[in-house]
Write a protein that holds these residues in place. Structure first.
Motif, mmCIF file in Angstrom:
data_model
loop_
_atom_site.group_PDB
_atom_site.id
_atom_site.type_symbol
_atom_site.label_atom_id
_atom_site.label_comp_id
_atom_site.label_asym_id
_atom_site.label_seq_id
_atom_site.Cartn_x
_atom_site.Cartn_y
_atom_site.Cartn_z
ATOM 1 N N ASN A 69 -11.646 1.942 -4.093
ATOM 2 C CA ASN A 69 -11.492 1.517 -2.703
ATOM 3 C C ASN A 69 -10.169 0.784 -2.494
ATOM 4 O O ASN A 69 -9.498 0.976 -1.480
ATOM 5 N N GLU A 70 -9.823 -0.039 -3.505
ATOM 6 C CA GLU A 70 -8.566 -0.787 -3.390
ATOM 7 C C GLU A 70 -7.348 0.135 -3.474
ATOM 8 O O GLU A 70 -6.295 -0.178 -2.928
ATOM 9 N N LEU A 71 -7.516 1.254 -4.182
ATOM 10 C CA LEU A 71 -6.389 2.182 -4.340
ATOM 11 C C LEU A 71 -6.454 3.347 -3.349
ATOM 12 O O LEU A 71 -5.853 4.380 -3.555
ATOM 13 N N ILE B 162 2.079 1.766 -3.424
ATOM 14 C CA ILE B 162 1.027 2.366 -4.274
ATOM 15 C C ILE B 162 1.005 3.881 -4.077
ATOM 16 O O ILE B 162 0.914 4.652 -5.024
ATOM 17 N N GLU C 58 -12.303 -0.529 -7.467
ATOM 18 C CA GLU C 58 -10.927 -0.138 -7.810
ATOM 19 C C GLU C 58 -10.488 1.053 -6.980
ATOM 20 O O GLU C 58 -9.359 1.115 -6.490
ATOM 21 N N ASN D 273 0.831 -1.219 0.000
ATOM 22 C CA ASN D 273 0.000 0.000 0.000
ATOM 23 C C ASN D 273 0.857 1.257 0.000
ATOM 24 O O ASN D 273 0.531 2.237 -0.673
ATOM 25 N N LYS E 62 0.051 5.859 -7.740
ATOM 26 C CA LYS E 62 -1.082 5.100 -8.284
ATOM 27 C C LYS E 62 -2.333 5.224 -7.413
ATOM 28 O O LYS E 62 -3.428 4.918 -7.866
ATOM 29 N N ALA E 63 -2.142 5.646 -6.170
ATOM 30 C CA ALA E 63 -3.275 5.737 -5.240
ATOM 31 C C ALA E 63 -4.294 6.767 -5.722
ATOM 32 O O ALA E 63 -3.934 7.803 -6.281
ATOM 33 N N LYS E 64 -5.576 6.412 -5.553
ATOM 34 C CA LYS E 64 -6.630 7.340 -5.967
ATOM 35 C C LYS E 64 -7.092 8.220 -4.820
ATOM 36 O O LYS E 64 -7.712 9.253 -5.034
ATOM 37 N N ALA E 65 -6.839 7.765 -3.592
ATOM 38 C CA ALA E 65 -7.231 8.552 -2.422
ATOM 39 C C ALA E 65 -6.351 8.179 -1.241
ATOM 40 O O ALA E 65 -5.753 7.108 -1.225
ATOM 41 N N ARG F 82 -6.466 8.264 3.093
ATOM 42 C CA ARG F 82 -7.288 8.515 4.283
ATOM 43 C C ARG F 82 -6.596 9.552 5.164
ATOM 44 O O ARG F 82 -5.361 9.596 5.233
#
Lengths: 69, 165
Positions: free
Chosen positions: B161-163, A34, B159, A31, A39-42, A44
């Motif tokens: 959520n996984e990222l 990522i 996808e 993670n 590559k992470a979209k969000a 926390r």
């Protein structure tokens, strides 16, 4: 994405390895990879908070907005 | 898993029964052994209308069969637990489109035959399963298409959520 992750830079400044950071903030190395690779979209708030706490920095030191990317 | 297996088995049975039916039709109809019954209209002699009905009916049958073929593909991927795979999304929309086409064509055929009967001075109003099947097929077809769209959205959410780190 126009958000650039500067986690590598911060890790180098603090002379810390990714594995060490992942253990300290409680996320898996994959993670973290990522996140580092962009590559992470969000992300926390809790993860961001943990990173800032461990690296003793501000969110702006890790995240940067760049129009050219 | 059990439900997926049951679903796949039922779709397979229906598909193979229809394939057998198609071969049967292709062999029997040209020899005139079978009488075609369409909305209580017995067609013994091969008039132009009869030929048109036979061709349209056969086309509808083939379209339905193709829809079942795509549904079989969906069932295979469901059995493999690949719920959000691209194949399921693509095949589900194709299956839905075929079922919708089948429903619309069957409905149009029924209406045409009803008008043809009306032309011959015979007014008939029937309320039976023959009328409900095309309607149900149209509903199922549309549902599959909507479901496919829903799966696309779910896949994107998954996808994302996984990222999320």
């Amino acid at each position: 994405m126009s958000i650039v992750i500067n986690l590598d830079v911060m890790l180098a400044k603090r002379k810390m390895r990714s594995k060490e950071l992942s253990e300290l903030i409680g996320i898996t190395t994959s993670n973290l990879s990522i996140l580092k690779s962009g590559k992470a979209k969000a992300i926390r708030f809790s993860t961001l908070e943990a990173i800032c706490k461990v690296l003793n920095c501000q969110p702006a030191d890790i995240l940067e907005y760049s129009d050219s990317v | 898993m059990k439900k997926s297996f049951l679903f796949k088995s039922l779709v397979d049975i229906l598909f193979y029964l229809h394939v057998i039916g198609l071969f049967g039709m292709l062999i029997i109809i040209p020899f005139g052994i079978l009488n075609i019954h369409q909305v209580d209209m017995k067609v013994d002699d091969w008039t132009l209308l009869t030929v048109v009905i036979a061709i349209v009916s056969l086309t509808i049958y083939v379209i339905f069969l193709r829809g079942l073929y795509y549904l079989r593909k969906v069932a295979i991927f469901l059995l493999l637990n690949k719920y959000f795979s691209e194949q399921i999304i693509r095949n589900l929309i194709k299956s839905g489109m075929h079922f919708l086409c089948t429903g619309i064509l069957s409905f149009l055929l029924m209406i045409s035959l009803w008008i043809a009967k009306l032309y011959n001075g015979k007014l008939e109003l029937t309320y039976d399963l023959n009328f409900m099947i095309p309607l149900f097929l149209m509903i199922i077809g549309l549902f599959f298409m909507i479901q496919s769209r829903t799966l696309v959205l779910a896949k994107n959410f998954k996808e994302e959520n996984e990222l999320t780190v």
